[in-house]
Design a protein around this motif. Structure first.
Motif, PDB file in Angstrom:
ATOM      1  N   GLU A  49      38.346   8.149  19.653  1.00  0.00           N
ATOM      2  CA  GLU A  49      38.005   7.097  18.726  1.00  0.00           C
ATOM      3  C   GLU A  49      37.710   5.954  19.415  1.00  0.00           C
ATOM      4  O   GLU A  49      38.602   5.387  20.228  1.00  0.00           O
ATOM      5  CB  GLU A  49      39.266   7.153  17.779  1.00  0.00           C
ATOM      6  CG  GLU A  49      39.512   8.384  17.022  1.00  0.00           C
ATOM      7  CD  GLU A  49      38.338   8.897  16.196  1.00  0.00           C
ATOM      8  OE1 GLU A  49      37.426   8.081  15.918  1.00  0.00           O
ATOM      9  OE2 GLU A  49      38.683  10.252  15.651  1.00  0.00           O
ATOM     10  N   VAL A  50      36.841   5.154  18.805  1.00  0.00           N
ATOM     11  CA  VAL A  50      36.634   3.653  19.066  1.00  0.00           C
ATOM     12  C   VAL A  50      37.403   2.988  17.947  1.00  0.00           C
ATOM     13  O   VAL A  50      37.275   3.311  16.755  1.00  0.00           O
ATOM     14  CB  VAL A  50      34.918   3.474  18.846  1.00  0.00           C
ATOM     15  CG1 VAL A  50      34.778   1.795  18.980  1.00  0.00           C
ATOM     16  CG2 VAL A  50      34.163   4.225  19.827  1.00  0.00           C
ATOM     17  N   ASN A  51      38.432   2.239  18.462  1.00  0.00           N
ATOM     18  CA  ASN A  51      39.144   1.386  17.380  1.00  0.00           C
ATOM     19  C   ASN A  51      38.673   0.095  16.983  1.00  0.00           C
ATOM     20  O   ASN A  51      39.278  -0.603  16.136  1.00  0.00           O
ATOM     21  CB  ASN A  51      40.525   1.476  17.958  1.00  0.00           C
ATOM     22  CG  ASN A  51      41.278   2.757  18.339  1.00  0.00           C
ATOM     23  OD1 ASN A  51      41.313   3.160  19.565  1.00  0.00           O
ATOM     24  ND2 ASN A  51      41.193   3.563  17.215  1.00  0.00           N
ATOM     25  N   GLY A  52      37.864  -0.498  18.090  1.00  0.00           N
ATOM     26  CA  GLY A  52      37.520  -1.772  17.947  1.00  0.00           C
ATOM     27  C   GLY A  52      36.374  -2.116  18.698  1.00  0.00           C
ATOM     28  O   GLY A  52      36.286  -1.865  19.925  1.00  0.00           O
ATOM     29  N   ILE A  53      35.370  -3.008  18.036  1.00  0.00           N
ATOM     30  CA  ILE A  53      34.369  -3.412  19.019  1.00  0.00           C
ATOM     31  C   ILE A  53      33.804  -5.003  18.794  1.00  0.00           C
ATOM     32  O   ILE A  53      34.117  -5.297  17.462  1.00  0.00           O
ATOM     33  CB  ILE A  53      33.093  -2.610  18.679  1.00  0.00           C
ATOM     34  CG1 ILE A  53      32.954  -1.212  19.299  1.00  0.00           C
ATOM     35  CG2 ILE A  53      31.886  -3.630  19.522  1.00  0.00           C
ATOM     36  CD1 ILE A  53      31.811  -0.367  19.131  1.00  0.00           C
ATOM     37  N   TRP A  54      33.784  -5.806  19.596  1.00  0.00           N
ATOM     38  CA  TRP A  54      33.217  -7.247  19.472  1.00  0.00           C
ATOM     39  C   TRP A  54      32.698  -7.907  20.489  1.00  0.00           C
ATOM     40  O   TRP A  54      32.516  -7.204  21.846  1.00  0.00           O
ATOM     41  CB  TRP A  54      34.740  -8.192  19.015  1.00  0.00           C
ATOM     42  CG  TRP A  54      35.563  -8.165  20.236  1.00  0.00           C
ATOM     43  CD1 TRP A  54      35.852  -9.331  20.986  1.00  0.00           C
ATOM     44  CD2 TRP A  54      36.471  -7.309  20.607  1.00  0.00           C
ATOM     45  NE1 TRP A  54      36.819  -9.131  21.858  1.00  0.00           N
ATOM     46  CE2 TRP A  54      37.162  -8.025  21.869  1.00  0.00           C
ATOM     47  CE3 TRP A  54      36.952  -5.991  20.472  1.00  0.00           C
ATOM     48  CZ2 TRP A  54      38.392  -7.450  22.540  1.00  0.00           C
ATOM     49  CZ3 TRP A  54      38.016  -5.368  21.080  1.00  0.00           C
ATOM     50  CH2 TRP A  54      38.688  -6.000  22.137  1.00  0.00           C
ATOM     51  N   GLY A  55      31.990  -8.915  20.106  1.00  0.00           N
ATOM     52  CA  GLY A  55      31.072  -9.458  21.096  1.00  0.00           C
ATOM     53  C   GLY A  55      30.155 -10.666  20.386  1.00  0.00           C
ATOM     54  O   GLY A  55      29.992 -10.535  19.291  1.00  0.00           O
ATOM     55  N   GLY A  56      29.912 -11.745  21.221  1.00  0.00           N
ATOM     56  CA  GLY A  56      28.866 -12.623  20.755  1.00  0.00           C
ATOM     57  C   GLY A  56      29.491 -13.439  19.564  1.00  0.00           C
ATOM     58  O   GLY A  56      30.517 -13.738  19.771  1.00  0.00           O
ATOM     59  N   TYR A  57      28.872 -14.056  18.501  1.00  0.00           N
ATOM     60  CA  TYR A  57      29.206 -14.725  17.767  1.00  0.00           C
ATOM     61  C   TYR A  57      29.489 -13.991  16.150  1.00  0.00           C
ATOM     62  O   TYR A  57      28.646 -13.462  15.689  1.00  0.00           O
ATOM     63  CB  TYR A  57      28.276 -15.993  17.241  1.00  0.00           C
ATOM     64  CG  TYR A  57      28.633 -17.026  16.288  1.00  0.00           C
ATOM     65  CD1 TYR A  57      29.435 -17.585  16.572  1.00  0.00           C
ATOM     66  CD2 TYR A  57      27.976 -16.861  14.837  1.00  0.00           C
ATOM     67  CE1 TYR A  57      30.045 -18.917  15.630  1.00  0.00           C
ATOM     68  CE2 TYR A  57      28.434 -17.803  13.804  1.00  0.00           C
ATOM     69  CZ  TYR A  57      29.213 -18.812  14.280  1.00  0.00           C
ATOM     70  OH  TYR A  57      29.799 -19.553  13.335  1.00  0.00           O
ATOM     71  N   THR A  58      30.738 -14.078  15.682  1.00  0.00           N
ATOM     72  CA  THR A  58      31.175 -13.652  14.388  1.00  0.00           C
ATOM     73  C   THR A  58      31.785 -14.337  13.462  1.00  0.00           C
ATOM     74  O   THR A  58      32.272 -14.029  12.722  1.00  0.00           O
ATOM     75  CB  THR A  58      32.210 -12.376  14.988  1.00  0.00           C
ATOM     76  OG1 THR A  58      33.311 -13.006  15.487  1.00  0.00           O
ATOM     77  CG2 THR A  58      31.766 -11.270  15.907  1.00  0.00           C
ATOM     78  N   GLY A  59      31.540 -15.702  13.680  1.00  0.00           N
ATOM     79  CA  GLY A  59      32.041 -16.790  12.539  1.00  0.00           C
ATOM     80  C   GLY A  59      31.105 -16.965  11.519  1.00  0.00           C
ATOM     81  O   GLY A  59      30.179 -16.241  11.148  1.00  0.00           O
ATOM     82  N   ALA A  60      31.324 -17.777  10.675  1.00  0.00           N
ATOM     83  CA  ALA A  60      30.402 -18.126   9.531  1.00  0.00           C
ATOM     84  C   ALA A  60      28.937 -18.633  10.027  1.00  0.00           C
ATOM     85  O   ALA A  60      28.803 -19.068  10.996  1.00  0.00           O
ATOM     86  CB  ALA A  60      31.192 -19.142   8.708  1.00  0.00           C
ATOM     87  N   GLY A  61      28.114 -18.086   9.124  1.00  0.00           N
ATOM     88  CA  GLY A  61      26.850 -18.769   9.298  1.00  0.00           C
ATOM     89  C   GLY A  61      26.024 -17.720  10.310  1.00  0.00           C
ATOM     90  O   GLY A  61      26.384 -16.602  10.651  1.00  0.00           O
ATOM     91  N   PHE A  62      25.128 -18.376  11.307  1.00  0.00           N
ATOM     92  CA  PHE A  62      24.393 -17.368  12.208  1.00  0.00           C
ATOM     93  C   PHE A  62      24.254 -18.117  13.520  1.00  0.00           C
ATOM     94  O   PHE A  62      24.098 -19.520  13.478  1.00  0.00           O
ATOM     95  CB  PHE A  62      23.262 -17.071  11.631  1.00  0.00           C
ATOM     96  CG  PHE A  62      22.444 -15.466  12.043  1.00  0.00           C
ATOM     97  CD1 PHE A  62      21.891 -15.345  13.191  1.00  0.00           C
ATOM     98  CD2 PHE A  62      22.899 -14.564  11.050  1.00  0.00           C
ATOM     99  CE1 PHE A  62      21.569 -14.049  13.721  1.00  0.00           C
ATOM    100  CE2 PHE A  62      22.456 -13.225  11.697  1.00  0.00           C
ATOM    101  CZ  PHE A  62      21.682 -13.148  12.754  1.00  0.00           C
ATOM    102  N   LYS A  63      24.438 -17.644  14.527  1.00  0.00           N
ATOM    103  CA  LYS A  63      24.232 -18.335  15.989  1.00  0.00           C
ATOM    104  C   LYS A  63      23.298 -17.169  16.560  1.00  0.00           C
ATOM    105  O   LYS A  63      23.677 -15.993  17.118  1.00  0.00           O
ATOM    106  CB  LYS A  63      25.500 -18.619  16.586  1.00  0.00           C
ATOM    107  CG  LYS A  63      25.291 -19.118  17.604  1.00  0.00           C
ATOM    108  CD  LYS A  63      26.730 -19.694  18.549  1.00  0.00           C
ATOM    109  CE  LYS A  63      26.487 -20.175  19.719  1.00  0.00           C
ATOM    110  NZ  LYS A  63      27.938 -20.619  20.554  1.00  0.00           N
TER     111      LYS A  63
END
Length: 457
Positions: A303-317
């Motif tokens: 199972e993949v429990n989590g993936i993250w990377g790049g910009y995840t804040g408000a708005g767009f980057k």
């Protein structure tokens, strides 16, 4: 005197048994919060005094964390080790509780009377069913039914950091013919059950990196490697179209379920539609050709429990991230080795990395699955005893989760564990308004009396 006299004693003294349980429940033994360290010690001392009143030689043994309660009593017959834990989960958010979580009470509900308090089901109510069975037996027969060792832990809810060292340091003292664990539940909240299979766990966090910094997607997009693309492409290949894990050698140490156990599980008439429907789903995933109970009790998972990377804040980057991260876990069965599985997974990822990418591997962890030897006559004896008490044939069941203590008893102390519990699916353990059905407490005490009688004979 007969078993009937013990059962009658249990029925007659149920109010006193509840008073004792309430006394233990009033102690806020939250192991993970240093502010409650004194309360954990107080709970251990309470249990020592209670065990001593039953004729056990009992003491609270110091550890780097919270005390272990160890007690010895009885003589003759098989030597049984009973395990439970006296620590409890935090109560937050307190505002969602209907009453003070450490002010236990009997409440009337639409389904019957319940004991409402933190720890009522996990695990104070459960461990007290065993102690109360011993109490009734001692009152009627003047002695315990066989040689008993009691081990009550104070750190189960905070990762058990002291447990393995304690077991290793005291292996000769704690080793027995069979261990008994009361931290499980009834099947479908109605049928008594003995858990005989526990899945193990392997888990790891890893990072795929490419450029030495985040890149402007307008300047580099289409030319530079994007680690999130690489990561998701690889993880998308983790299963084939039939639900089988594609890591080489993953199934090498997976045994097929014995036909007798498969037939018994089928007789449970597990309703997967309701099980999935309760969480807003309807269609089983996983391996083709496997029953729902097989998939959650006796088959391995990835199972993949989590993936993250790049910009995840408000708005767009608009960036191409320099790194992409993932957490992946495997539920293991049979003879699968966590280290072997994780090394195969690492090799599988590395073989798919394109040029300009690197793999960083965080410290992995895991524990093996536990499969009990049900040919031991004690298992059938306990199964018969439970059926007599609950009026329904008890089942040998599996568990999709992991209960590390059972594996430690096997690997460190060299003995199987019999997991018998009386919790229900709606007990809300770890959540506000935890409860334990009065029926579970009462019949749980009677069940242990019957089990001890049969095993001792």
């Amino acid at each position: 005197m007969s078993l009937d006299a013990v059962l009658s004693r249990i029925d007659e003294t149920l109010p006193e048994a509840l008073d004792r349980l309430f006394g233990l429940l009033r102690i806020p033994s939250i192991s993970t919060d240093p502010a409650y360290r004194g309360d954990c010690a107080r709970a251990a001392d309470w249990l020592v005094q209670d065990l001593q009143s039953l004729g056990f030689e009992a003491a609270a043994r110091p550890t780097p964390g919270h005390p272990m309660v160890v007690a010895h009593g009885g003589a003759g017959g098989p030597h049984l080790l009973f395990y439970g834990h006296y620590d409890v989960q935090p109560v937050d958010p307190l505002s969602l509780w209907h009453r003070d979580p450490f002010d236990p009470a009997i409440e009337e509900t639409a389904k019957g009377k319940v004991i409402r308090a933190r720890g009522s089901s996990d695990d104070k109510g459960q461990l007290m069913t065993f102690l109360e069975a011993c109490r009734a037996w001692k009152a009627v027969h003047g002695a315990l039914p066989c040689r008993l060792t009691i081990l009550l832990e104070g750190e189960e809810e905070s990762g058990s950091p002291s447990l393995v060292p304690f077991l290793k340091d005291n292996a000769e003292e704690l080793s027995a013919d069979l261990s008994l664990i009361c931290d499980t539940g009834l099947f479908d909240s109605a049928r008594p059950a003995i858990t005989t299979m526990l899945r193990g766990l392997a888990k790891v966090e890893f990072t795929i990196s490419a450029a030495d910094r985040d890149l402007h997607s307008g300047m580099y997009g289409g030319l530079a490697r994007n680690p999130i693309h690489v990561l998701t492409r690889i993880l998308g290949r983790l299963h084939d179209d039939h639900g089988r894990v594609q890591v080489p050698g993953f199934y090498d140490d997976v045994d097929e379920l014995p036909e007798a156990i498969r037939a018994q599980w089928q007789s449970l008439a597990f309703d997967h539609r309701t099980f999935l429907g309760d969480v807003g789903l309807s269609i089983p995933a996983g391996e083709d050709g496997r029953t729902p109970l097989e998939m959650i009790w006796s088959r391995p998972t990835a199972e993949v429990n989590g993936i993250w990377g790049g910009y995840t804040g408000a708005g767009f980057k608009t960036v191409l991230p320099a790194e992409a991260h993932a957490k992946v876990s495997f539920r293991l069965v049979s003879r699968q080795d966590p280290q072997k599985v994780l090394e195969a997974f690492r090799g599988w990822i590395a073989a798919q990395l394109p040029a300009d990418c690197e793999l960083a591997w965080a410290e992995p962890g895991g524990s093996q699955a536990s499969v009990m030897e049900i040919a031991n006559p004690a298992f059938e004896a306990a199964r018969a005893a439970l059926g007599e008490e609950w009026g329904r044939q008890a089942a040998f069941v599996g568990s999709g989760g992991s209960i590390p203590i059972a594996g430690y008893f096997k690997s460190i102390l060299g003995m199987d564990a019999m997991l018998v519990g009386f919790g229900k699916d709606d007990d809300q353990i770890h959540s506000p308004n935890e409860k334990y059905d009065l029926e579970s407490f009462h019949h749980g005490i009677r069940s242990w009396a019957r089990i001890l009688d049969r095993i001792a004979r």
